[in-house]
Write a protein that holds these residues in place. Sequence first.
Motif, PDB file in Angstrom:
ATOM      1  N   ARG A   1       0.851  -1.190  -0.118  1.00 31.31           N
ATOM      2  CA  ARG A   1      -0.015  -0.067  -0.078  1.00 31.31           C
ATOM      3  C   ARG A   1       0.861   1.213   0.146  1.00 31.31           C
ATOM      4  O   ARG A   1       2.027   1.210   0.519  1.00 31.31           O
ATOM      5  N   GLY A   2       0.138   2.208  -0.519  1.00 37.87           N
ATOM      6  CA  GLY A   2       0.939   3.583  -0.203  1.00 37.87           C
ATOM      7  C   GLY A   2      -0.108   4.531  -0.246  1.00 37.87           C
ATOM      8  O   GLY A   2      -1.101   4.861  -0.928  1.00 37.87           O
TER       9      GLY A   2
ATOM     10  N   LEU B   1      -7.081 -11.214  -7.162  1.00 32.12           N
ATOM     11  CA  LEU B   1      -6.664 -11.369  -5.386  1.00 32.12           C
ATOM     12  C   LEU B   1      -6.759 -10.052  -5.138  1.00 32.12           C
ATOM     13  O   LEU B   1      -7.333  -9.882  -3.952  1.00 32.12           O
ATOM     14  N   ILE B   2      -6.356  -8.974  -5.700  1.00 29.57           N
ATOM     15  CA  ILE B   2      -6.260  -7.690  -5.431  1.00 29.57           C
ATOM     16  C   ILE B   2      -7.694  -7.243  -5.434  1.00 29.57           C
ATOM     17  O   ILE B   2      -8.158  -6.150  -4.438  1.00 29.57           O
TER      18      ILE B   2
ATOM     19  N   SER C   1       1.839   0.606  -9.744  1.00 32.58           N
ATOM     20  CA  SER C   1       2.253   1.734 -10.351  1.00 32.58           C
ATOM     21  C   SER C   1       3.421   2.617  -9.830  1.00 32.58           C
ATOM     22  O   SER C   1       3.383   2.725  -8.737  1.00 32.58           O
ATOM     23  N   PRO C   2       4.256   3.156 -10.703  1.00 31.10           N
ATOM     24  CA  PRO C   2       5.228   4.125 -10.278  1.00 31.10           C
ATOM     25  C   PRO C   2       4.531   5.145  -9.192  1.00 31.10           C
ATOM     26  O   PRO C   2       5.335   5.655  -8.243  1.00 31.10           O
ATOM     27  N   ARG C   3       3.450   5.581  -9.302  1.00 26.74           N
ATOM     28  CA  ARG C   3       2.706   6.526  -8.493  1.00 26.74           C
ATOM     29  C   ARG C   3       2.538   5.982  -7.028  1.00 26.74           C
ATOM     30  O   ARG C   3       2.778   6.913  -5.957  1.00 26.74           O
ATOM     31  N   ILE C   4       2.387   4.764  -6.948  1.00 26.24           N
ATOM     32  CA  ILE C   4       2.514   4.101  -5.712  1.00 26.24           C
ATOM     33  C   ILE C   4       3.742   3.840  -4.931  1.00 26.24           C
ATOM     34  O   ILE C   4       4.012   4.118  -3.965  1.00 26.24           O
TER      35      ILE C   4
ATOM     36  N   ASP D   1      -6.997   0.107  -6.830  1.00 27.13           N
ATOM     37  CA  ASP D   1      -6.444   1.483  -7.167  1.00 27.13           C
ATOM     38  C   ASP D   1      -4.889   1.392  -7.359  1.00 27.13           C
ATOM     39  O   ASP D   1      -4.097   2.173  -8.128  1.00 27.13           O
ATOM     40  N   ILE D   2      -4.173   0.315  -6.476  1.00 28.90           N
ATOM     41  CA  ILE D   2      -2.981   0.262  -6.598  1.00 28.90           C
ATOM     42  C   ILE D   2      -2.203   0.033  -8.025  1.00 28.90           C
ATOM     43  O   ILE D   2      -1.151   0.239  -8.150  1.00 28.90           O
ATOM     44  N   MET D   3      -3.115  -0.784  -8.573  1.00 29.99           N
ATOM     45  CA  MET D   3      -2.565  -1.256  -9.877  1.00 29.99           C
ATOM     46  C   MET D   3      -2.659  -0.020 -10.884  1.00 29.99           C
ATOM     47  O   MET D   3      -2.234  -0.442 -12.233  1.00 29.99           O
TER      48      MET D   3
END
Length: 359
Positions: free
Chosen positions: A186-187, A271-272, A209-212, A279-281
């Motif tokens: 998570r981020g 799974l996610i 993704s890089p933003r996370i 959202d993390i993807m």
Amino acid sequence: MNLGFFMMPLHPPAKDRTQCFDEDLEFIERAEDLGFIEGWVGNHESLPWEPIAGNDVFISAAFQRTKTIRLGPGVIIMPHNHPVKVASTIALLDHLSHGRMYFGYGQSGVPTDMELFGMPDPKTQGLMTVECLDMVLKLWSTPPPFEFKGKFWTIKNQSVVPEFSIGQLLKPLQQPHPPIGTSIVRGPSIGAKMAGARGYMPLSTNLVSPRILKAHWKSYAEGAKEAGKPEPKRSIWRISRNIFIADSDDEAFEFACNSALGDSFMYLRSLIAGFDMLDIMKSDPETTDEQIDREYLVKNLCITGTVDTVTQRLQEIYDCLGGFGTLLMIAHDWDDKAKWMNSIERLAKEVIPALPTPD
């Protein structure tokens, strides 16, 4: 840049399990030959796509086949284990490997695994993780007799016989302990802040993704600052990525989409989604859940293409993040061994030497 691997592992459930484990061990031997400096191995009890149920046992087997590569659990699921067992196991593996052991800690997010062990809610498991870790560190540093009282475990060692060293626990070869790391998903991340506060190695997942990823480092650096530590060096940061190299960009993308790699991403998406964390993807937060299909996942969470394309994309990620020290290549199923061996060799011999290393 340093090169390592993260092995969930990822294998189609229908594939023979013995063959899976044999290939995983062969991969580690080959990775060492190619100059990989480290590897991390996952652990799940009830995920056939990720079938290593006992990463400590698996790592022990891998140490017997290798000489230089460092290995660690990615991670030991702390709430599922007693602190004494964790301390003893990590210490033994450190000796068996002649000091090549890493110690990765964390908690599970898999509902079926949690049910099997009768786990409480995730927040309570987080508290259990920290308590277990702290007790492991005390067990390695405190001579008997002792008694540690926690909320979840009480550890007592009073019936010692100093004359015969009865009551003394095995300590790790590396002192005061093997290097410690934790996986970050998570981020922003509470786990990342704790790792930063304690100076542990952050291992960023391949599923974001890089933003996370930026949020991972921000949390880690905030943890270090709040603990009064100097600004951490980015060389400690491990970034996990899915990588496949071929002779052309189209060939690489086509294979990634229509192989076990692509199938594994559909499994991971499911799974996610079950955790309500899609959202993390997403590279763009405005992306809808329906848009996250096989092609989207391969295009946005995999780095595929020729040597030049993969080098350029990794450089772009490096520049976007401000630098990191170790690239952890995700170990995927060898549904086409020749293509995967070619990809891994080109990554190690042609891509990694062209990438920078942070100060």
